[in-house]
Design a protein around this motif. Structure first.
Motif, mmCIF file in Angstrom:
data_model
loop_
_atom_site.group_PDB
_atom_site.id
_atom_site.type_symbol
_atom_site.label_atom_id
_atom_site.label_comp_id
_atom_site.label_asym_id
_atom_site.label_seq_id
_atom_site.Cartn_x
_atom_site.Cartn_y
_atom_site.Cartn_z
ATOM 1 N N GLU A 40 0.836 -1.204 0.000
ATOM 2 C CA GLU A 40 0.000 0.000 0.000
ATOM 3 C C GLU A 40 0.867 1.249 0.000
ATOM 4 O OE1 GLU A 40 -2.926 2.875 0.199
ATOM 5 O OE2 GLU A 40 -3.027 0.797 -0.480
ATOM 6 N N ASN A 47 -4.724 1.002 6.111
ATOM 7 C CA ASN A 47 -4.551 0.731 4.681
ATOM 8 C C ASN A 47 -5.620 1.377 3.809
ATOM 9 O OD1 ASN A 47 -2.246 -1.364 4.189
ATOM 10 N ND2 ASN A 47 -3.277 -2.071 6.042
ATOM 11 N N LEU A 48 -6.869 1.358 4.245
ATOM 12 C CA LEU A 48 -7.971 1.877 3.440
ATOM 13 C C LEU A 48 -8.283 3.312 3.833
ATOM 14 C CD1 LEU A 48 -10.366 -1.221 3.453
ATOM 15 C CD2 LEU A 48 -8.767 -0.516 1.659
#
Length: 584
Positions: A156, A211-212
């Protein structure tokens, strides 16, 4: 063959279903506030410790600003030297090369300005009420009452680099070349961040998955550590990631059920723990954490005593896919000899590898080893001319072009010229210093970013072995398959690797259950033939684990005995696995 390829494998953390996981900023802030209220002290210190690459603005807007009464301190600015100082201090490790640097032994403390540190600590000492310390290495500033670690996957981070969304740590290189960004991460900041994380696992109270974008997920550190430890007691898979490339093919789109609108997929890293993620399911929340965390925290049960003694907290076996079906040739390349990588890049061991042909069309081939009679002077002389555009380099003039069929295994010890040709689906089984590829010729192509792909003729000229000619290559590196054992409904074959490589590979063909034993050592496997298999413990030590075609899975050293059996649509049919482990 259409696979049920699992792109989101997860480990369920049992016994922590309630009050150990939260999703979304509203839930997370409520939990943090509850914990702060429970601290019976006049001064309350909360540390939010960042892995480099976390979106700072998102955390400020959604967490820090929800505590307007708090004194907030951003460590990156308040205690560290400025960007210029950091860049100058590490310049010898970064080098002028676009791709290769030297492994940095640095720690975060090496970049802390002691004057700033003392001033900030004095500010904390004199303050009352709530203090929020956030940023990289937050606990080096103060001992917190509540310690939250914000983690994210290395893959990521790379995507954020590519988009120009973030710079490297202590740099403002938002729009820099992705290869240079990756180099600084690989040789400097990720190594440093992993050392710090390894030293502080036991101090964290929560792990926050960042991560998101705008979808944070948090679990207790206790459930996190139990999840990592449980992974060492059962077969498991890391989260694969897929990436396009200039030579990418079409096979993975179908078999792994990927986005058909993407032009191609060249790579799949499906067992490279430094790069891959691990999914932990805690209650109803699934968090994504770097799979290297298992290696850092529980190396001995994962790797085994002998492997850990030899490699430390490094995972030495790598499985990945290289898809050239309806694609193009890879670059002609060579990997450094052990002494070369040690002397020039600070690595302990080199990238030995092999190509296992998972699938192939009729015209598939690989380039491997130099043709008999090839001289170093002529070979590198023509490469230099080709780089200057004076001639078109003829790979087939100098390198053996060998037809490739499904289930062939080509061995590639460091120092051997090699290249997978078109229409091959390669399962690459190798050791893990995966950045150290010296490209010799790349067919004149530019990268996906439009820039010329880097070529390293000078490095290559110092490691390419010209005694690995046609006869030696065919006798030592092509299908060195030997039957080891067999019984009714199964047979075991040794397929490699070469004696200069530390990895051993064993292929099993089976229509009945086959018993394996880790014998106290890490195993990595892939289902190379058949639709489905089941992995079970004859002693009931772990729950049955289902494997689909082309999936890679890890069997930790601590597992001991395990069986593999054709399952589901493969019941009664012959399937095959390939297993890799460290040879002693």
């Amino acid at each position: 063959m259409k696979s049920k390829f699992n792109k989101q494998p997860l480990i369920e953390v049992k016994g922590y279903e309630k009050n150990h996981s939260w999703e979304g900023y509203e839930q997370i802030i409520k939990e943090i506030k509850g914990k702060i209220d429970a601290i019976d002290k006049e001064k309350k210190i909360v540390a939010m410790d960042f892995y480099p690459g976390v979106r700072v603005d998102e955390i400020r807007e959604n967490i820090i600003e929800n505590f307007p009464e708090a004194i907030s301190i951003f460590t990156d600015e308040e205690i560290f030297f400025d960007n210029e100082f950091v860049t100058n201090k590490i310049k010898d490790y970064m080098t002028e090369d676009r791709v290769f640097g030297i492994m940095s032994p640095c720690q975060f403390i090496d970049f802390i300005d002691q004057d700033k540190l003392h001033a900030t600590r004095k500010q904390i000492e004199e303050a009352k009420g709530l203090i929020l310390v956030y940023g990289v290495a937050a606990s080096l500033l103060t001992k917190p009452d509540l310690h939250i670690y914000l983690d994210l996957a290395r893959w990521e981070i790379q995507k954020r680099y590519r988009r120009g969304e973030i710079p490297n740590w202590k740099h403002n290189n938002y729009n820099d070349d992705i290869l240079r960004k990756y180099k600084r991460g690989f040789f400097f900041e990720w190594r440093m961040a992993d050392r710090y994380k390894k030293d502080h696992f036991e101090n964290f109270h929560y792990i926050l998955d960042t991560n998101l974008k705008d979808i944070p997920r948090m679990i207790t550190a206790k459930s996190f550590l139990v999840g990592l430890e449980s992974a060492t007691k059962q077969p498991f898979s890391v989260v694969p990631f897929f990436d396009p490339g200039v030579w990418g093919g079409q096979w993975m789109k179908e078999v792994c059920d990927l986005d058909r609108s993407v032009e191609n997929y060249a790579w799949c890293f499906n067992c490279v723990p430094e790069e891959n993620s691990l999914l932990l399911k805690v209650g109803e929340v699934i968090v994504e954490v770097p799979s290297i965390n298992i290696v850092l925290k529980y190396p001995r049960p994962l790797l085994g005593e002998k492997v850990h003694a030899r490699f430390g907290t490094e995972f030495p076996i790598r499985f990945d896919f290289l898809d050239t079906i309806e694609g193009g040739n890879l670059s002609l390349q060579v990997h450094p000899l052990t002494e070369y990588i040690q002397e020039n890049f600070g690595m302990h061991y080199t990238q030995d590898e092999s190509y296992y042909i998972l699938d192939a069309k009729e015209d598939a081939y690989v380039y491997l080893g130099v043709k008999t009679g090839t001289t170093k002077e002529k070979f590198f002389g023509d490469l230099a001319k080709a780089q200057e555009g004076e001639i078109e380099f003829s790979v087939e003039k100098y390198i053996n072009k060998i037809p490739a069929q499904k289930h062939d295994h080509f061995l590639i010890p460091a120092g051997t010229a090699h290249c997978s040709g078109v229409n091959s689906m390669v399962l690459e089984i190798s050791s893990t210093p995966y950045i150290f590829t010296f490209k010799l010729w790349d067919w004149g192509r530019a990268g996906l970013d439009g820039k010329p792909r880097p070529i390293h003729i000078e490095h290559g000229s110092k490691v390419l072995q010209f005694d690995r000619d046609t006869e030696w290559t065919m006798n030592n590196l092509v299908n060195q398959v030997k039957k080891v054992n067999e019984g009714k409904g199964w047979r075991e074959e040794k397929t490699g690797l070469h004696e200069r490589e530390f990895i051993e590979t064993r292929r099993h063909w089976l229509s009945v259950p086959v018993l394996h034993d880790t014998e106290g050592e890490l195993n990595v496997l892939n289902l190379i033939e058949g639709e489905q298999a089941i992995v079970e413990s004859p002693e009931g030590k772990f729950e049955p684990f289902i494997v689909n075609y082309a999936e890679t899975f890890i069997v930790p050293a601590a597992v001991g005995k395990y069986s593999i059996t054709p399952y589901g649509p493969s019941k009664g049919k012959e399937i095959a696995t390939i297993k890799a482990y460290v040879r002693f």
